[in-house]
Design an enzyme around this catalytic site. Structure first.
Site, PDB file in Angstrom:
ATOM      1  N   PHE A 101       0.830  -1.443  -0.050  1.00  0.00           N
ATOM      2  CA  PHE A 101       0.093   0.014  -0.156  1.00  0.00           C
ATOM      3  C   PHE A 101       0.942   1.301  -0.045  1.00  0.00           C
ATOM      4  CE2 PHE A 101      -2.745  -3.373   1.622  1.00  0.00           C
ATOM      5  CZ  PHE A 101      -4.027  -2.956   0.847  1.00  0.00           C
ATOM      6  N   CYS A 102       0.090   2.272  -0.205  1.00  0.00           N
ATOM      7  CA  CYS A 102       0.925   3.550  -0.310  1.00  0.00           C
ATOM      8  C   CYS A 102       1.381   4.026   0.933  1.00  0.00           C
ATOM      9  CB  CYS A 102      -0.166   4.739  -0.803  1.00  0.00           C
ATOM     10  SG  CYS A 102       0.352   6.363  -0.838  1.00  0.00           S
ATOM     11  N   PRO A 103       2.766   4.374   1.169  1.00  0.00           N
ATOM     12  CA  PRO A 103       3.473   5.081  -0.169  1.00  0.00           C
ATOM     13  C   PRO A 103       4.636   3.905  -0.462  1.00  0.00           C
ATOM     14  CG  PRO A 103       4.363   6.047   2.068  1.00  0.00           C
ATOM     15  CD  PRO A 103       2.972   5.231   2.537  1.00  0.00           C
ATOM     16  N   GLY A 104       4.249   2.680  -0.197  1.00  0.00           N
ATOM     17  CA  GLY A 104       5.335   1.481  -0.076  1.00  0.00           C
ATOM     18  C   GLY A 104       5.734   1.410  -1.398  1.00  0.00           C
ATOM     19  N   ASP A 140      -1.687  -0.939  -5.988  1.00  0.00           N
ATOM     20  CA  ASP A 140      -2.316   0.135  -5.208  1.00  0.00           C
ATOM     21  C   ASP A 140      -2.656   1.256  -6.176  1.00  0.00           C
ATOM     22  OD1 ASP A 140      -2.865   1.834  -3.108  1.00  0.00           O
ATOM     23  OD2 ASP A 140      -1.094   2.771  -3.373  1.00  0.00           O
TER      24      ASP A 140
END
Lengths: 132, 77
Positions: free
Chosen positions: B14-17, B41
Site C-alpha cells: 500500500f501507499c507509499p510503499g 495500489d
C-alpha cells in the site's frame, strides 16, 4: 533545489495519527523538502525500544487495518524517509525528562537526538508546521 | 555503460510503499536507467507520476494491466 522545510509535531499516541504523520514526513523528505519531526507526549511511547508492533501501536479501526494488511510499518516509513531524503527526528526533551528516559530508551538509529520545544518552534519559523 | 531497466514487483503493498521502493532503487541506478514498478495500489498509480514530475525524472509509461499498474520511470539526474 530544496523546497520549503516542513516541520511535523507529533504528540498523539493514536496509531492512525502517527501513521499519517510518518507518511507525510517521509514522502515530503523524498520530494526534496527538508523535514524535521518532533515527537512528544503520548507519541513517545510508540517509539520505545524493544516492543512488538501490536504493543507499539494503539488505535481504532484503521490501526487494525494497517496492521492486518500490507501497509508499510509506521516507524519503517520514517526510517525510509531518513535514508532516502532529508528527514530528522527529535525527541521532546521535556517528555523524556518526565518519563525518566533518554534517547537510549527509544528505537535505535531513528532519532537525531533530543530537542526542546523552543528550539523546534524557532526553527519552524522557516517553514510550514503541521501537528498530529 | 548501457542503460538498464530494473523491475520492482510491489503488488500487494500500500501507499507509499511502491513509491518508496521505487525511490530506493532509483538512488542505486545510473542516469538513463529505467525502473518498472508493478503496483496493485491505485493511489500509487497516481502518486508515482506526481512524484516523478515534481523531482524532475521522466514518466515513460503508466499502464493498467490485469489488476495492477505498470509504471515505467526513467532517471534523468
Amino acid at each position: 533545489m530544496s523546497g520549503k522545510p516542513l516541520f511535523v509535531l507529533v504528540s498523539s499516541g493514536e496509531h492512525e495519527k502517527l501513521h499519517i504523520a510518518a507518511m507525510l514526513a517521509s514522502v515530503a523528505a523524498v520530494s526534496d523538502r527538508p523535514v524535521e519531526v518532533f515527537v512528544s507526549m503520548n507519541a513517545i511511547f510508540a517509539f520505545a525500544k524493544d516492543i512488538e508492533p501490536r504493543q507499539r501501536y494503539k488505535g481504532g479501526a484503521f490501526s487494525k487495518l494497517l496492521l492486518e494488511r500490507r501497509a508499510p510499518d509506521t516507524l519503517q516509513l520514517l526510517q525510509q524517509g531518513r535514508e532516502l531524503g532529508q528527514l530528522k527526528i527529535h525527541a521532546c526533551s521535556m517528555a523524556l525528562d518526565l518519563l525518566g528516559w533518554t534517547v537510549d530508551n527509544l528505537v535505535t538509529d531513528l532519532f537525531d537526538g533530543d530537542l526542546g520545544l523552543t528550539r523546534f518552534l524557532s526553527d519552524a519559523e522557516a517553514g510550514d508546521l503541521v501537528t498530529f | 555503460m548501457m542503460a538498464e531497466r530494473r523491475k520492482i514487483d510491489a503488488r500487494g503493498a500500500f501507499c507509499p510503499g511502491p513509491l518508496m521502493e521505487m525511490i530506493a532503487t532509483l538512488k542505486l541506478s545510473q542516469v538513463g536507467d529505467e525502473i518498472e514498478v508493478w503496483s496493485s495500489d491505485k493511489g500509487s498509480s497516481k502518486d508515482i507520476p506526481e512524484w516523478v514530475a515534481k523531482v524532475g525524472h521522466e514518466l515513460v509509461s503508466n499502464e493498467e494491466r490485469d489488476g495492477y499498474w505498470s509504471i515505467v520511470v526513467k532517471k534523468l539526474k
